[in-house]
Design a protein around this motif. Structure first.
Motif, short mmCIF file in Angstrom:
data_model
loop_
_atom_site.label_atom_id
_atom_site.label_comp_id
_atom_site.label_asym_id
_atom_site.label_seq_id
_atom_site.Cartn_x
_atom_site.Cartn_y
_atom_site.Cartn_z
N LYS A 1 -1.01 -11.84 -14.26
CA LYS A 1 0.27 -11.97 -13.57
C LYS A 1 1.27 -12.77 -14.42
O LYS A 1 2.45 -12.40 -14.54
CB LYS A 1 0.06 -12.66 -12.22
N ILE A 2 0.78 -13.86 -14.99
CA ILE A 2 1.66 -14.69 -15.83
C ILE A 2 2.11 -13.92 -17.06
O ILE A 2 3.25 -14.06 -17.52
CB ILE A 2 0.94 -16.00 -16.22
N LYS A 3 1.23 -13.09 -17.61
CA LYS A 3 1.61 -12.28 -18.77
C LYS A 3 2.76 -11.35 -18.44
O LYS A 3 3.67 -11.16 -19.25
CB LYS A 3 0.41 -11.47 -19.26
N ASP A 4 2.70 -10.75 -17.23
CA ASP A 4 3.82 -9.89 -16.82
C ASP A 4 5.12 -10.67 -16.77
O ASP A 4 6.17 -10.21 -17.25
CB ASP A 4 3.52 -9.27 -15.45
N ASP A 5 5.04 -11.86 -16.19
CA ASP A 5 6.25 -12.69 -16.11
C ASP A 5 6.67 -13.18 -17.50
O ASP A 5 7.87 -13.31 -17.78
CB ASP A 5 5.99 -13.90 -15.20
N LEU A 6 5.67 -13.44 -18.35
CA LEU A 6 6.00 -13.90 -19.71
C LEU A 6 6.69 -12.79 -20.49
O LEU A 6 7.64 -13.05 -21.25
CB LEU A 6 4.72 -14.33 -20.43
N ARG A 7 6.23 -11.57 -20.27
CA ARG A 7 6.90 -10.43 -20.92
C ARG A 7 8.35 -10.36 -20.46
O ARG A 7 9.27 -10.18 -21.26
CB ARG A 7 6.13 -9.16 -20.59
N GLN B 1 12.47 -12.45 -29.90
CA GLN B 1 12.00 -12.52 -28.52
C GLN B 1 11.40 -11.19 -28.06
O GLN B 1 10.38 -11.16 -27.36
CB GLN B 1 13.16 -12.92 -27.60
N LEU B 2 12.03 -10.10 -28.45
CA LEU B 2 11.54 -8.79 -28.02
C LEU B 2 10.18 -8.46 -28.65
O LEU B 2 9.34 -7.82 -28.02
CB LEU B 2 12.56 -7.71 -28.38
N TYR B 3 9.98 -8.91 -29.88
CA TYR B 3 8.67 -8.70 -30.50
C TYR B 3 7.59 -9.48 -29.77
O TYR B 3 6.45 -9.02 -29.64
CB TYR B 3 8.71 -9.11 -31.97
N LEU B 4 7.93 -10.68 -29.30
CA LEU B 4 6.96 -11.45 -28.51
C LEU B 4 6.63 -10.72 -27.21
O LEU B 4 5.48 -10.71 -26.75
CB LEU B 4 7.53 -12.84 -28.20
N ALA B 5 7.65 -10.08 -26.63
CA ALA B 5 7.43 -9.33 -25.39
C ALA B 5 6.52 -8.12 -25.64
O ALA B 5 5.63 -7.82 -24.85
CB ALA B 5 8.77 -8.88 -24.81
N ILE B 6 6.74 -7.44 -26.77
CA ILE B 6 5.94 -6.24 -27.04
C ILE B 6 4.51 -6.60 -27.40
O ILE B 6 3.59 -5.78 -27.23
CB ILE B 6 6.61 -5.40 -28.15
N LEU B 7 4.28 -7.82 -27.90
CA LEU B 7 2.92 -8.25 -28.17
C LEU B 7 2.11 -8.37 -26.88
O LEU B 7 0.89 -8.15 -26.87
CB LEU B 7 2.92 -9.60 -28.90
N ILE B 8 2.79 -8.71 -25.80
CA ILE B 8 2.11 -8.84 -24.51
C ILE B 8 1.82 -7.47 -23.91
O ILE B 8 0.74 -7.22 -23.37
CB ILE B 8 2.97 -9.69 -23.55
N LYS B 9 2.81 -6.56 -24.02
CA LYS B 9 2.62 -5.19 -23.51
C LYS B 9 3.04 -4.21 -24.60
O LYS B 9 4.18 -3.76 -24.65
CB LYS B 9 3.45 -4.97 -22.24
N PRO B 10 2.12 -3.88 -25.48
CA PRO B 10 2.47 -3.05 -26.65
C PRO B 10 3.01 -1.67 -26.31
O PRO B 10 3.72 -1.08 -27.11
CB PRO B 10 1.14 -2.95 -27.42
N ARG B 11 2.67 -1.13 -25.15
CA ARG B 11 3.08 0.24 -24.83
C ARG B 11 4.26 0.29 -23.86
O ARG B 11 4.52 1.32 -23.25
CB ARG B 11 1.90 0.99 -24.23
N ASP B 12 4.97 -0.79 -23.74
CA ASP B 12 6.13 -0.83 -22.84
C ASP B 12 7.28 -0.05 -23.47
O ASP B 12 7.91 -0.51 -24.42
CB ASP B 12 6.54 -2.28 -22.58
N ALA B 13 7.56 1.14 -22.94
CA ALA B 13 8.57 2.02 -23.53
C ALA B 13 9.96 1.39 -23.49
O ALA B 13 10.78 1.57 -24.41
CB ALA B 13 8.58 3.36 -22.81
#
Length: 451
Positions: free
Chosen positions: A184-190, A212-224
């Motif tokens: 859950k925290i990962k989703d919020d962190l993304r 910042q966006l690269y940090l977000a994509i590290l959490i969810k690599p397949r986020d289109a």
């Protein structure tokens, strides 16, 4: 790298890696044992291996590259070895053997102080070591960390909460509650990183936005959505960078610094290959640079400095779209050099021939004079006055005049040395050539500083 070095690497690198692996596996034992030999440095290891069959490496650069290869392989082996040691330490921790877990964690950190998981394990093992009821103490410790993570999360400190909850999961991989909250925290962190990136983008800070966006994509690599946003920001960053470089190139161009403008435009096209404005300006700059070389080359050609002319035209080749034209100019200069060399050789041969003929004529006249004197003595008479010698032949007079005219050309081009040579030959062929005599006197005056 020569063949000897390549053979060395191919044949001995596996053995080197095996030796290094053995060395690093031995490190934990060596740290606690007394009187054991120290691990050798890479340089010492290299020298020992050289003694055992590496052969001779005479070039210092090759030796340095070889040692760098060893260092890189050592780092890979070290990383893999430390992971294995950490797994052993964690097994001790899960079994309640906090003392051994702590010792291994300490050894890992002695080798790599940045090994975060080992630091976490050391902290937990130290806290639980000596506890009367280790199981209960561990649960209390994990519960405290879990509550701390939730508290940070409720305060909106998403990054700190994520780090703290991740520690709980690492120390207790089967903790379902902690794993749920970590997800859950990962989703919020993304979302947190995405918002930070969006804010940076709104301020036209493209590099900060991408961080910042690269940090977000590290959490969810397949986020289109994040991937699309990154693509958009990267395009705008490239365009911004290209515009800055184009502006600098235009300033160089306005200052007449064509070479700097050319290099600047090339950098623009490295960032944005399809930039039509940069491509058009680059073509214009290349043409101006080329024309500059061509004009200077033609000037040298007119001054009969053919090698300098060829050098200018050769320098123009990287900037031209018409290479055949430059090659024609170069070929013409080379042909002119050949023709002038042949003409110079021919004139030198003719001058030498005329000089020989003149010398033979003088010798013949001298012989005739001596014969006349001997004949006069034999008859008992004397030769009144000097024997009249014949003047220069008509052929010599014409040759003398030709050399005078050649010297006059050199004189008009301020090439006084060659003019002197030509007029000297003219005087030798026809001592009565007053024009050549006047020319030689004029050169003497000029070189003496007269008018």
């Amino acid at each position: 790298m020569n063949m000897n070095t390549k053979t060395v690497l191919n044949e001995f690198l596996p053995a080197i890696l095996y030796c290094l692996s053995s060395v690093f596996c031995f490190l934990p034992c060596a740290a606690s044992a007394q009187g054991q030999a120290k691990v050798k440095s890479e340089e010492s290891l290299f020298l020992d291996l050289q003694k055992t069959g590496l052969g001779s490496m005479n070039e210092l650069d090759e030796k340095k590259r070889f040692i760098e290869t060893i260092k890189l392989e050592k780092q890979k082996i070290q990383a893999k070895m430390l992971v294995n040691v950490y797994e052993n330490a964690f097994d001790y921790y899960r079994a309640g053997n906090y003392e051994d877990a702590r010792d291994l964690a300490n050894k890992i950190l002695a080798i790599d102080p940045n090994f975060e998981d080992a630091g976490l394990l050391l902290e937990a093992s130290t806290q639980l070591r000596g506890a009367l009821r280790p199981g209960i103490s561990e649960k209390l410790m994990l519960e405290d960390r879990f509550k701390s993570a939730l508290s940070l999360y409720n305060e909106g400190r998403i990054v700190d909460a994520h780090k703290k909850m991740e520690e709980v999961v690492k120390l207790s991989p089967n903790n379902i509650k902690a794993k749920y909250w970590l997800t859950k925290i990962k989703d919020d962190l993304r979302d947190y990183y995405f918002q930070k990136g969006d804010q940076a983008y709104a301020q036209r800070d493209f590099k900060g936005a991408l961080d910042q966006l690269y940090l977000a994509i590290l959490i969810k690599p397949r986020d289109a959505g994040v991937v699309g946003y990154i693509t958009k920001v990267e395009d705008e960053l490239r365009q911004q960078t290209a515009n800055e470089k184009l502006k600098a190139a235009l300033e160089y161009y306005a200052q007449g610094k064509l070479r700097d403008a050319y290099e600047g435009l090339k950098r623009v096209l490295e960032v944005q290959p399809g930039d039509s404005k940069a491509n058009k300006l680059l073509a214009e700059v290349k043409n101006e640079i080329e024309q500059g070389y061509i004009v200077r080359g033609k000037k040298f050609y007119g001054e009969r400095k053919y090698n300098d002319a060829i050098g200018e035209w050769s320098a123009a080749k990287p900037y031209t779209v018409n290479l055949s034209y430059l090659e024609k100019l170069t070929a013409r200069a080379r042909e002119q050099m050949r023709l002038e060399a042949e003409d110079k050789r021919r004139r030198a041969e003719e001058s030498a021939k005329r000089a020989r003929e003149e010398e033979e004529r003088r010798k013949k006249e001298e012989e005739e004079r001596k014969k006349a004197e001997e004949e006069a003595k034999r008859k008992g008479t004397s030769v009144e006055g000097p024997i009249q010698t014949k003047g220069p032949t008509e052929e010599n007079r014409m040759a003398s005049q030709q050399h005078y005219l050649e010297g006059l050309k050199y004189f008009q081009n301020s090439n006084y040395d060659k003019a002197r040579d030509e007029w000297t030959v003219a005087k030798q062929l026809d001592p009565g050539n007053s024009d050549a005599d006047s020319g030689l006197k004029r050169i003497d005056q000029l070189q003496a500083g007269g008018q």
